[in-house]
Write an enzyme that holds these catalytic residues in place. Structure first.
Site, PDB file in Angstrom:
ATOM      1  N   SER B  94       0.836  -1.202   0.000  1.00 16.46           N
ATOM      2  CA  SER B  94       0.000   0.000   0.000  1.00 16.46           C
ATOM      3  C   SER B  94       0.877   1.260   0.000  1.00 16.46           C
ATOM      4  O   SER B  94       1.728   1.398  -0.862  1.00 16.46           O
ATOM      5  CB  SER B  94      -0.931  -0.058   1.215  1.00 16.46           C
ATOM      6  OG  SER B  94      -1.929   0.909   1.134  1.00 16.46           O
ATOM      7  N   ASP B 216      -9.879  -4.134  -5.696  1.00 14.09           N
ATOM      8  CA  ASP B 216      -9.251  -3.408  -4.580  1.00 14.09           C
ATOM      9  C   ASP B 216      -9.854  -2.005  -4.520  1.00 14.09           C
ATOM     10  O   ASP B 216      -9.699  -1.204  -5.437  1.00 14.09           O
ATOM     11  CB  ASP B 216      -7.731  -3.329  -4.805  1.00 14.09           C
ATOM     12  CG  ASP B 216      -7.003  -2.711  -3.597  1.00 14.09           C
ATOM     13  OD1 ASP B 216      -7.696  -2.112  -2.731  1.00 14.09           O
ATOM     14  OD2 ASP B 216      -5.762  -2.827  -3.533  1.00 14.09           O
ATOM     15  N   HIS B 244      -7.519  -5.519  -0.487  1.00 16.04           N
ATOM     16  CA  HIS B 244      -6.325  -4.683  -0.545  1.00 16.04           C
ATOM     17  C   HIS B 244      -5.103  -5.366   0.055  1.00 16.04           C
ATOM     18  O   HIS B 244      -4.011  -4.847  -0.008  1.00 16.04           O
ATOM     19  CB  HIS B 244      -6.623  -3.374   0.209  1.00 16.04           C
ATOM     20  CG  HIS B 244      -5.532  -2.339   0.087  1.00 16.04           C
ATOM     21  ND1 HIS B 244      -5.043  -1.917  -1.141  1.00 16.04           N
ATOM     22  CD2 HIS B 244      -4.846  -1.639   1.030  1.00 16.04           C
ATOM     23  CE1 HIS B 244      -4.109  -0.999  -0.938  1.00 16.04           C
ATOM     24  NE2 HIS B 244      -3.957  -0.816   0.375  1.00 16.04           N
TER      25      HIS B 244
END
Lengths: 550, 262
Positions: B94, B216, B244
């Site tokens: 991320s 996602d 995610h």
């Protein structure tokens, strides 16, 4: 449908919480009636949608970043606060529990999500949080108040102290005003007597009426003496009087005063003197001590308007460490002189202020309020102390403590001047250096000297006097003022003079003897002191005595 | 406190090449628990928590330093240098995928390979660029965070916040993994979701792998494809995994993709 299945279905559909089952990726498999109703959907409208898609944007992001990983890691999560978006666009605050259901192989079969309606609870929480914020703010304000309170108190105290200082200053000025007013009045009277007498003296001389001169001379001298006494008193009060301490036997001093005191007290007061035998000698200015004794006796008399008993008592006192500290004196041996009366006594608040200058309990015109403060100043300057013991309605004892002097007492010198002996004439060529910045004083002293047959050399300042001392001129005595212009005071001049002429005899004449200059009245050998104003006779006999080594 | 203590650094594994795992917003080093065992035999594994997350030193949190990703980037460089890392593998999830990009630009000697899981150089749509969120949505998130404690009962949050000496209060209510201080999380959210590092991508000279989940919400596939296009010579793998966090939801698939790349 069997009864128990129907029962379970009812339990599921109409439970007070929402139940949904979702597949591992989040798609809803099954939702109960309660949840569908909350959301505003038919039950089957929810199937196939992802749970996270029902969340508000913040909830969606947090679910993906926080709670989905959490569920995956620990297999459940509890009481997660989220917000759901209903069909009609409204938002529903919920608390969410989730738990993974796995098959025998450990694979996630589905996730059971339980949803509690938290609208009310969230409202309470909001109120609770607001109450907490309010409490925190109140506490912060209180803290702030506390802080400023301290500063405000400090400021108020400061202002108060400033005001008190100003008040004290004002009181002092008022006192000085009273004093100077009173003194100006007294001095004007005395000056009127002196100038008047001198004026008449001049007229009578002009008229040739010489036989009448004596009375004006006596009047002028009397007024001058009273003026001298007045300045002495003022100096004593300011503790700047030139004391001439001599080893003194207080018993002898009291005995000498006894007759005067008895006459002053009057017939209604019985006077008793208790003189301690073996009384220690004290080093004190005898004249001032007489003044002090008389003052105390007069106070005692005034405290006994209907008569009573006055007792004068001397004694030896050992002050140990504690007693001495209590009396603000160094420990050691002291001779005491106490005057007691059987009069009205003083309340504590009067005792406390008794030594304050100008404090008096006597009616206006009856007392200056300077008597006790003068005595106090004198006692302190002499290295001693005054104490008051008093009981209302029973009487008062005032005690003077004066440090013991190791040595014999001298006969009072004052008596000599008082006898008015004929001033002795000078020997051939005896020379006196007179240093004073005041021409009148210089002239008078010079005239007295020349009348006595001395040769006089004059100087107006220290350096000028020193040049003469450093010359070969014959100098038998240096008479100098203490306060001199030209950057050299009388004391410095005397010391510089003694440096070039060892054994040089010195007589200081001074209005008042600054402590620093005359070192508390203790003079070096060969140095003497005479305070202004002085009688010409006293000056003459003093000069002769010093020169002849008497 | 040393940089290693500050970041709760754990070094394990047996290998000469370092593999540094960097967690993203919302989690801590625990999120690598399913991935690490697959590499421990061949790599020197380095796990750490960003300041403000997990077991990091919360007192080291400086709002100014961490207002942008630069502060986090500086930390990674500092701790890697402390550990003497050169030519290692950086695995970032991320927002840490973008931190890895920034590290590669500033200290290219540290890493020979970047594995970027769910990267996004910009979360907010911008003209032709699709970030996945409208500007309004991100501001709604940030405003919501300013007035709410996400994740647990709000009434309890002050209790937790007011009892720093009793962290178990917070843990009971939330979880034993992915501990985050809610105040710091808010600021981290701001630093993350307002970031725009699109121009940095083209300057990456390090060999890179982009791992993209199929569905996602945080970083949609088109964002991953954008990153792939922007980083010269990068490889791109679209996973079957959804969500995610493929490292948690599909560790085997993630490991396989990583091994194929390495």
């Amino acid at each position: 449908m069997p009864q128990d299945v129907e029962d379970l279905k009812d339990l599921f559909e109409n439970a007070p919480c929402g139940y949904i089952s979702v597949e591992p990726a989040g798609r809803i498999i099954k939702a109960n009636q309660t949840f569908a109703a909350w959301m505003g959907y038919e039950g089957n409208q929810l199937v196939g949608r992802r749970f996270q898609d029902l969340l508000s944007i913040a909830g969606k992001i947090y679910y993906e970043t926080h709670f989905a990983p959490l569920l995956r890691m620990q297999g459940f999560f509890n009481e997660v606060a989220l917000e759901l978006l209903c069909a009609n666009g409204s938002r529903l605050s919920v608390l969410v529990n989730a738990v993974e259901r796995r098959d025998d192989a450990g694979r996630v079969r589905f996730i059971r999500i339980t949803i509690f309606n938290a609208s009310d609870r969230r409202r309470y929480e909001q109120q609770l949080l607001e109450a907490r914020r309010a409490a925190e703010q109140a506490s912060a304000e209180l803290r702030e108040l506390n802080l400023t309170l301290e500063a405000r108190i400090e400021k108020a105290v400061q202002e108060r102290m400033t005001a008190e200082d100003a008040l004290r200053q004002a009181q002092k000025m008022e006192a000085v005003g009273q004093l100077t007013g009173g003194i100006a009045h007294d001095f004007n009277n005395l000056l009127a007597g002196i100038t008047g007498s001198l004026e008449l003296l001049r007229r009578r001389v002009a008229q040739g009426r010489l036989s009448e001169l004596e009375r004006y001379i006596v009047a002028a001298q009397g007024a001058s003496k009273r003026a001298a006494t007045l300045t002495h008193r003022l100096l004593a009060f300011s503790r700047r009087q030139a004391l001439d301490p001599k080893p003194t036997d207080m018993n002898g001093l009291v005995a000498g005063m006894e007759d005067l005191i008895r006459r002053t007290m009057g017939p209604a007061v019985v006077v008793e003197v208790v003189a301690a035998s073996g009384l220690w000698t004290t080093l004190v200015d005898a004249n001032q001590l007489e003044n002090a004794l008389l003052n105390l006796c007069i106070n005692a008399r005034d405290a006994m308007p209907d008569g009573g008993k006055l007792m004068i008592e001397t004694g030896n006192r050992w002050l140990d460490e504690r007693t001495a500290r209590d009396r603000d004196l160094p420990p050691g041996q002291y001779a005491s002189l106490c005057v007691s009366d059987t009069g009205t006594g003083m309340p504590p608040e009067v005792i406390e202020r008794a030594f304050d200058p100008f404090f008096t309990t006597k009616p206006i015109g009856k007392g200056t309020g300077l008597g006790l403060s003068m005595i106090y100043g004198f006692a302190r300057q002499s290295g001693g102390q005054v104490r008051i013991y008093s009981e209302l309605g029973r009487g008062t004892t005032m005690c003077l403590y004066l440090p013991r002097h190791f040595g014999e007492a001298e006969a009072a010198e004052a008596a000599e001047a008082a006898r008015g002996i004929e001033a002795p004439r000078a020997e051939q060529g005896e020379t006196v250096l007179v240093v004073d910045d005041e021409p009148t004083v210089r002239m008078l002293v010079t005239e007295v000297l020349e009348e006595l047959g001395y040769r006089a050399i004059e100087a107006a300042a220290g350096p000028e006097g020193l040049r003469i001392l450093q010359s070969n001129a014959r100098i038998d005595l240096l008479i100098t003022d203490v306060g001199l212009p030209g950057g050299m005071n009388g004391r410095q001049l005397a010391e510089a003079g003694q440096a070039v002429r060892p054994g040089l005899k010195v007589l200081f004449i001074t209005g008042y003897a600054e402590n620093a200059v005359i070192s508390h009245g203790h003079l070096e050998p060969g140095m003497h002191m005479l305070t202004k104003p002085f009688a010409m006779d006293a000056l003459a006999s003093r000069i002769k005595r010093i020169i002849t080594g008497g | 406190m040393s940089v290693l203590q500050r970041h709760n650094v754990h070094v394990s594994g047996s290998g000469s090449q370092a593999m540094v795992f960097a967690h993203g917003f919302g989690c801590d080093q625990n999120m690598w628990r399913f991935i690490v065992p697959a590499f421990a035999d061949h790599y020197r594994i380095v796990l750490f928590d960003h300041v403000g997350a997990g077991g990091s030193d919360l007192s080291a949190y400086d709002p100014e330093k961490y207002a942008t990703l630069d502060g986090y980037t500086a930390d990674v460089i500092e701790l890697c240098r402390e550990l003497g890392i050169r030519d290692g593998v950086f695995v970032g999830h991320s927002v840490s995928a973008m931190i890895g990009v920034l590290v590669a630009r500033r200290a290219p000697e540290l890493f020979a390979e970047l594995v970027l899981i769910g990267p996004s150089p910009r979360y907010i749509d911008d003209e032709d660029y699709v970030g996945g969120f409208s500007e309004g949505q991100i501001h709604e998130l940030l405003e919501f965070l300013d007035s709410n404690h996400m994740g647990w009962s709000q009434a309890m949050a002050p209790v937790i916040m007011g009892n720093p000496e009793r962290p178990e209060l917070g843990e009971e209510l939330t979880n034993s993994f992915c501990r985050t201080d809610p105040e710091i999380a808010k600021r981290f959210a701001r630093a993350t979701f307002l970031s725009d590092n699109r121009t940095d991508l083209a300057k990456v000279g390090t060999r890179s792998l982009i791992l993209q989940c199929s569905e996602d919400v945080i970083a949609p596939p088109c964002v991953g494809e954008y990153v792939h296009r922007a980083i010269p010579g990068s490889e791109f793998v679209l996973l079957n995994a959804t969500g995610h966090c493929p490292n948690l939801s599909a560790p085997e698939e993630t490991i396989a993709a990583m091994k194929a790349f390495l």
